[in-house]
Design an enzyme around this catalytic site. Structure first.
Site, PDB file in Angstrom:
ATOM      1  CB  ILE A  31      -1.634 -10.959   8.919  1.00 21.60           C
ATOM      2  CG1 ILE A  31      -0.447 -11.561   8.182  1.00 21.60           C
ATOM      3  CG2 ILE A  31      -1.443  -9.501   9.228  1.00 21.60           C
ATOM      4  CD1 ILE A  31      -0.318 -11.043   6.764  1.00 21.60           C
ATOM      5  CD  GLU A  94       4.367 -21.290   5.501  1.00 22.11           C
ATOM      6  OE1 GLU A  94       3.720 -20.235   5.594  1.00 22.11           O
ATOM      7  OE2 GLU A  94       3.840 -22.409   5.335  1.00 22.11           O
ATOM      8  CG  HIS A  99       8.985 -16.001  13.134  1.00 22.59           C
ATOM      9  ND1 HIS A  99       9.668 -16.166  11.951  1.00 22.59           N
ATOM     10  CD2 HIS A  99       7.982 -16.916  13.122  1.00 22.59           C
ATOM     11  CE1 HIS A  99       9.103 -17.141  11.254  1.00 22.59           C
ATOM     12  NE2 HIS A  99       8.078 -17.627  11.936  1.00 22.59           N
ATOM     13  CG  HIS A 101       4.495 -18.850  15.568  1.00 20.93           C
ATOM     14  ND1 HIS A 101       3.560 -18.405  14.663  1.00 20.93           N
ATOM     15  CD2 HIS A 101       5.520 -19.324  14.832  1.00 20.93           C
ATOM     16  CE1 HIS A 101       4.008 -18.608  13.430  1.00 20.93           C
ATOM     17  NE2 HIS A 101       5.199 -19.169  13.502  1.00 20.93           N
TER      18      HIS A 101
HETATM   19  P1  AMP Z   1       6.511 -19.664  10.091  1.00 22.15           P
HETATM   20  O1  AMP Z   1       5.831 -20.806   9.389  1.00 22.15           O
HETATM   21  O2  AMP Z   1       6.920 -20.015  11.498  1.00 22.15           O
HETATM   22  O3  AMP Z   1       7.649 -19.073   9.287  1.00 22.15           O
HETATM   23  O4  AMP Z   1       5.395 -18.563  10.260  1.00 22.15           O
HETATM   24  C1  AMP Z   1       5.411 -17.319   9.636  1.00 22.15           C
HETATM   25  C2  AMP Z   1       4.226 -16.553  10.172  1.00 22.15           C
HETATM   26  O5  AMP Z   1       4.333 -15.206   9.731  1.00 22.15           O
HETATM   27  C3  AMP Z   1       2.861 -17.078   9.680  1.00 22.15           C
HETATM   28  O6  AMP Z   1       2.067 -17.456  10.793  1.00 22.15           O
HETATM   29  C4  AMP Z   1       2.275 -15.877   8.934  1.00 22.15           C
HETATM   30  O7  AMP Z   1       0.893 -15.741   9.135  1.00 22.15           O
HETATM   31  C5  AMP Z   1       3.039 -14.713   9.548  1.00 22.15           C
HETATM   32  N1  AMP Z   1       3.144 -13.539   8.680  1.00 22.15           N
HETATM   33  C6  AMP Z   1       3.576 -13.502   7.406  1.00 22.15           C
HETATM   34  N2  AMP Z   1       3.537 -12.226   6.935  1.00 22.15           N
HETATM   35  C7  AMP Z   1       3.092 -11.465   7.960  1.00 22.15           C
HETATM   36  C8  AMP Z   1       2.830 -10.073   8.125  1.00 22.15           C
HETATM   37  N3  AMP Z   1       3.021  -9.208   7.123  1.00 22.15           N
HETATM   38  N4  AMP Z   1       2.359  -9.623   9.314  1.00 22.15           N
HETATM   39  C9  AMP Z   1       2.150 -10.488  10.326  1.00 22.15           C
HETATM   40  N5  AMP Z   1       2.370 -11.811  10.244  1.00 22.15           N
HETATM   41  C10 AMP Z   1       2.836 -12.303   9.080  1.00 22.15           C
END
Ligand code: AMP
Ligand code: ZN
Length: 135
Positions: A31, A94, A99, A101
């Site tokens: 998102i 975060e 996950h 990307h």
């Molecule tokens: P990271 O810094 O690798 O933990 O990235 C977490 C990612 O999750 C970020 O790019 C956020 O934009 C994404 N994110 C957080 N909440 C959601 C959500 N509800 N739906 C889709 N993506 C999300």
């Protein structure tokens, strides 16, 4: 994991935009996309990071990463993709549900992923590896 946003996405309690799904994994649009079709691939079961996910589950996740890349290539003609996974707060994680990307890249998209590198540290390599390999 009631307080985990990705678990809530898997259970359907929170909304998401599905890209691809298998029995054990789920891919959906990020998102806060860095580019068009920026997606996240997760295991449906909750694991925090690289450190606790079992190898067999990680294999399923990586297989889905590959399938999403092929889907993007076949359906969208995408040929440039960055695959990134962060484990740990200092590594810019975060959301603490493992996950990957998938970030398609295009010429002039204005994104830049560059490390500040330290080629002088090569002189420490032998000492570093002796620490790693000692019993
Ligand atoms: P990271 O810094 O690798 O933990 O990235 C977490 C990612 O999750 C970020 O790019 C956020 O934009 C994404 N994110 C957080 N909440 C959601 C959500 N509800 N739906 C889709 N993506 C999300
Ligand atoms: Zn979770």
């Amino acid at each position: 994991m009631d307080d985990c946003i990705f678990c809530r996405i898997v259970s359907g309690e929170a909304p998401s935009w599905k890209v691809y799904e298998t029995e054990t994994t789920y891919a959906f649009l990020d998102i806060h996309p860095a580019s068009r079709y920026h997606a996240l691939v997760i295991p449906k079961q909750h694991y925090t990071s690289m450190f606790d996910i079992p190898e067999t589950v990680l294999q399923d996740v990586i297989t889905t990463v590959k399938r999403v890349c092929k889907l993007y290539e076949e359906k969208l003609g995408i040929r440039d993709i960055q695959v990134i996974s962060n484990s740990g707060a200092q590594a810019q994680q975060e959301v603490f549900h493992l996950h990957f990307h998938i970030v398609p890249r295009t010429y002039g998209d204005g994104q830049q992923l560059r490390w500040h590198t330290h080629p002088e540290w090569t002189r420490d390599f032998d000492a570093m590896l002796s620490k790693l390999h000692k019993d």
